[in-house]
Design a protein around this motif. Structure first.
Motif, PDB file in Angstrom:
ATOM      1  N   PHE A  12       0.827  -1.210   0.000  1.00  0.00           N
ATOM      2  CA  PHE A  12       0.000   0.000   0.000  1.00  0.00           C
ATOM      3  C   PHE A  12       0.858   1.255   0.000  1.00  0.00           C
ATOM      4  CE2 PHE A  12      -3.205  -3.045   1.469  1.00  0.00           C
ATOM      5  CZ  PHE A  12      -4.308  -2.653   0.718  1.00  0.00           C
ATOM      6  N   SER A  13       2.011   1.187   0.633  1.00  0.00           N
ATOM      7  CA  SER A  13       2.879   2.366   0.686  1.00  0.00           C
ATOM      8  C   SER A  13       3.472   2.707  -0.683  1.00  0.00           C
ATOM      9  CB  SER A  13       4.009   2.147   1.702  1.00  0.00           C
ATOM     10  OG  SER A  13       4.739   0.971   1.392  1.00  0.00           O
ATOM     11  N   ASN A  14       3.452   1.730  -1.632  1.00  0.00           N
ATOM     12  CA  ASN A  14       3.932   2.021  -2.983  1.00  0.00           C
ATOM     13  C   ASN A  14       3.009   2.996  -3.698  1.00  0.00           C
ATOM     14  OD1 ASN A  14       4.805  -1.453  -3.329  1.00  0.00           O
ATOM     15  ND2 ASN A  14       6.143   0.229  -2.771  1.00  0.00           N
ATOM     16  N   PHE A  15       1.698   2.880  -3.429  1.00  0.00           N
ATOM     17  CA  PHE A  15       0.706   3.678  -4.136  1.00  0.00           C
ATOM     18  C   PHE A  15       0.042   4.727  -3.251  1.00  0.00           C
ATOM     19  CE2 PHE A  15       0.752  -0.550  -6.179  1.00  0.00           C
ATOM     20  CZ  PHE A  15       1.085  -0.180  -7.475  1.00  0.00           C
ATOM     21  N   PHE A  16       0.049   4.486  -1.944  1.00  0.00           N
ATOM     22  CA  PHE A  16      -0.612   5.402  -1.006  1.00  0.00           C
ATOM     23  C   PHE A  16       0.425   5.872   0.016  1.00  0.00           C
ATOM     24  CE2 PHE A  16      -3.560   2.127  -2.498  1.00  0.00           C
ATOM     25  CZ  PHE A  16      -4.492   2.913  -3.165  1.00  0.00           C
ATOM     26  N   LEU A  17       1.395   6.611  -0.481  1.00  0.00           N
ATOM     27  CA  LEU A  17       2.512   7.071   0.347  1.00  0.00           C
ATOM     28  C   LEU A  17       2.030   8.157   1.311  1.00  0.00           C
ATOM     29  CD1 LEU A  17       5.610   6.755   0.685  1.00  0.00           C
ATOM     30  CD2 LEU A  17       5.852   8.715  -0.856  1.00  0.00           C
ATOM     31  N   PRO A  18       2.240   7.979   2.607  1.00  0.00           N
ATOM     32  CA  PRO A  18       1.809   9.007   3.569  1.00  0.00           C
ATOM     33  C   PRO A  18       2.496  10.340   3.294  1.00  0.00           C
ATOM     34  CG  PRO A  18       2.371   6.960   4.696  1.00  0.00           C
ATOM     35  CD  PRO A  18       2.836   6.819   3.282  1.00  0.00           C
ATOM     36  N   ASN A  19       1.730  11.418   3.460  1.00  0.00           N
ATOM     37  CA  ASN A  19       2.247  12.763   3.256  1.00  0.00           C
ATOM     38  C   ASN A  19       1.467  13.718   4.134  1.00  0.00           C
ATOM     39  OD1 ASN A  19      -0.027  14.035   1.485  1.00  0.00           O
ATOM     40  ND2 ASN A  19       0.405  12.066   0.501  1.00  0.00           N
ATOM     41  N   TRP A  46      -3.877   8.483   5.084  1.00  0.00           N
ATOM     42  CA  TRP A  46      -4.684   7.333   4.698  1.00  0.00           C
ATOM     43  C   TRP A  46      -5.360   6.629   5.862  1.00  0.00           C
ATOM     44  CZ3 TRP A  46      -5.067   8.579  -0.007  1.00  0.00           C
ATOM     45  CH2 TRP A  46      -3.971   9.058  -0.727  1.00  0.00           C
ATOM     46  N   GLU A  47      -5.399   7.257   7.034  1.00  0.00           N
ATOM     47  CA  GLU A  47      -6.119   6.660   8.162  1.00  0.00           C
ATOM     48  C   GLU A  47      -7.612   6.651   7.851  1.00  0.00           C
ATOM     49  OE1 GLU A  47      -5.227   8.306  11.938  1.00  0.00           O
ATOM     50  OE2 GLU A  47      -3.064   7.987  11.770  1.00  0.00           O
ATOM     51  N   GLY A  48      -8.270   5.566   8.229  1.00  0.00           N
ATOM     52  CA  GLY A  48      -9.696   5.420   7.951  1.00  0.00           C
ATOM     53  C   GLY A  48      -9.977   4.723   6.634  1.00  0.00           C
ATOM     54  N   SER A  55      -4.366   3.159  12.083  1.00  0.00           N
ATOM     55  CA  SER A  55      -3.337   3.905  12.825  1.00  0.00           C
ATOM     56  C   SER A  55      -2.166   4.153  11.893  1.00  0.00           C
ATOM     57  CB  SER A  55      -2.926   3.118  14.084  1.00  0.00           C
ATOM     58  OG  SER A  55      -2.481   1.816  13.727  1.00  0.00           O
ATOM     59  N   ASP A  56      -0.990   3.679  12.259  1.00  0.00           N
ATOM     60  CA  ASP A  56       0.177   3.949  11.425  1.00  0.00           C
ATOM     61  C   ASP A  56       0.523   2.797  10.503  1.00  0.00           C
ATOM     62  OD1 ASP A  56       0.853   2.286  13.497  1.00  0.00           O
ATOM     63  OD2 ASP A  56       2.913   3.029  13.658  1.00  0.00           O
TER      64      ASP A  56
END
Length: 502
Positions: free
Chosen positions: A65-72, A77-79, A106-107
């Protein structure tokens, strides 16, 4: 334990990026094409599917998921929450319609990556389509060694590429420029060239074909923007090739596209059209006219009605409006009633199916099937079986408005109006009052024309108001019954169905 025979059924996304409460099904066919305007989540669906599985071997791509939904700072992306529905066999045990939830509260995304179901997944993103020459940063001569690849699967790929691009390919090469840099090359029409000289679409065809034909059975292949860089005929040929391979090797292929012409291949692929509001993301299981309108900005009208004059046009518009399908109905005029048969015969002889068309007569002449058949026989001649079948199919296309014997259409409309008692609507009362002043005319058309003239209305607006008034009476249902019944039967042609309704 060995996992095999994987089958993706559907994906439900409660929340992910801009997608809300979406249900998309992948049932029926092995290939699913996702259409829709920009920004409604087509690519997001592919990204989610890529991340739902772990590869069976460590040397294969492991999409996370971090490949396409990288936290910024704007999106943690919580929820996010989605559920995969799939079937698979583990050794001898078949697990059917298993629900696998995913989410981020969460994280971390859950479940942890090593607990995801196993499947070979191949993701082909937009960045895969960048022509090699544009990705090459050096501006000096590029040297490479060439080796010919002659395995059986490459022979098949060359044949399929030749079909897709209408070009005869005779060899497939691998070029090595050193330091691990390898790229493909081909020979066509006696000319050898590498991917550095390939057109963008040509390069994409070869890369996709190799990915598809090297994929093991039951793989899931995800292709973003399948139509990108491809001519329409090349794209359709490619889909036919992929469809055959998917069928023989139990592959599932999901791709996105903006090309509305893809619906011509609905016999091979599932059509899924994505569209969203601020509250919900819808998935329609067929691309009907409204979906094409959202894609192209034009409103196709799949239902065609031919009529005698503008009074009939107003009547058809009213019926279509009452059924909620006005935007899907095209109305054409053929003039005098006798022209109905000539126009209908001409269209059929030209090869038009007229499957979604009717020809409406006002109801004062050619009312019986015997009269209609006689007129058709004059323009569709012959006594052979084909001519008889053509005349029979033509008869089914002719509908009549229901009016009493020996009365003209305008006179009948006038008689309905003057028999009305006073109503609440002042504008309607004025029409009734004016109509009652018209007792005798020298032309039946004037029963309607004079009402419009005395009220000083634009003709189109006047006809619409008069028909609105007539449609409020008890006579209306019988008057338009034949036409309304047929239009009602056409509603499924233009009515969209979502995955949730299936």
């Amino acid at each position: 334990m060995q996992i095999s025979q994987q089958r993706l059924h559907k994906l439900e996304i409660r929340k992910l990026k801009n997608i809300k409460d979406l249900c998309i099904s992948f049932e029926m066919k092995n290939i699913t094409g996702i259409l829709g305007p920009n920004g409604y989540g087509k690519s997001t669906i592919l990204h989610a599917l890529a991340c739902c599985f772990q590869p069976p071997n460590e040397d294969q791509e492991n999409y996370k998921f971090s490949n396409f939904f990288l936290p910024n700072p704007d999106a943690l992306w919580e929820g996010s929450e989605l559920t995969l529905f799939h079937t698979y066999r583990q050794a001898s045990q078949l697990h059917e319609n298993v629900e696998q939830p995913y989410g981020k509260s969460s994280d971390r995304w859950k479940p942890i990556y090593r607990r995801r179901p196993t499947r070979n997944v191949h993701y082909f993103g937009v960045d895969s389509c960048v022509p090699l020459i544009e990705a090459e940063k050096r501006n000096v001569k590029i040297n490479y060694s060439t080796s010919n690849v002659s395995e059986d699967i490459i022979t098949t790929i060359l044949e399929k590429a030749s079909y897709c691009l209408n070009k005869q390919y005779t060899a497939y090469n691998l070029h090595d420029s050193g330091r691990g840099r390898k790229f493909i090359g081909v020979e066509a029409n006696g000319i050898r060239y590498s991917a550095l000289s390939m057109s963008a679409g040509e390069q994409k065809i070869f890369l996709l074909l190799e990915r598809v034909f090297r994929a093991i059975k039951y793989s899931l292949i995800l292709i973003d923007e399948l139509d990108l860089l491809l001519h329409d005929s090349a794209m359709k040929n490619l889909i036919k090739v992929i469809s055959d391979r998917a069928q023989s090797h139990n592959l599932q292929v999901v791709f996105t596209t903006h090309r509305e012409s893809i619906i011509e291949l609905s016999n091979l692929i599932n059509i899924r059209h994505i569209f969203g509001t601020s509250e919900k993301t819808f998935c329609f299981n067929e691309t009907k006219p409204d979906a094409i309108n959202r894609l192209t900005g034009t409103q196709p009208r799949l239902i065609e009605v031919f009529v005698e004059d503008d009074v009939a046009v107003a009547i058809i518009k009213k019926i279509a409006g009452q059924l909620g399908i006005s935007r899907h109905v095209s109305i054409q005029r053929f003039g005098a009633a006798i022209n109905c048969f000539t126009v209908l015969a001409g269209l059929l002889l030209r090869g038009e199916s007229c499957e979604n068309s009717i020809f409406v007569l006002d109801g004062d002449v050619y009312k019986t099937k015997e009269e209609q058949e006689k007129c058709l026989k004059a323009v569709l001649t012959g006594d052979d079986e084909k001519a008889k079948l053509l005349r029979q199919s033509s008869l089914e296309k002719i509908k009549c408005l229901n009016i009493p014997e020996n009365i003209k259409p305008e006179k009948y409309i006038h008689s309905i109006i003057i028999n009305l008692k006073e109503i609440i609507d002042n504008e309607g009362n004025e029409i009734i009052g004016v109509a009652k002043e018209i007792v005798a005319v020298d032309n039946s058309h004037k029963y309607v024309d004079d009402i419009i003239s005395r009220l000083d209305w634009d003709r189109g607006a006047g006809l619409s108001k008069i028909i609105d008034l007539v449609s409020s009476t008890q006579d209306w249902a019988n008057y338009v019954a034949n036409v309304k019944d047929w239009l009602t039967s056409q509603i499924p042609l233009v009515q969209e169905v979502t995955s949730q309704e299936v």
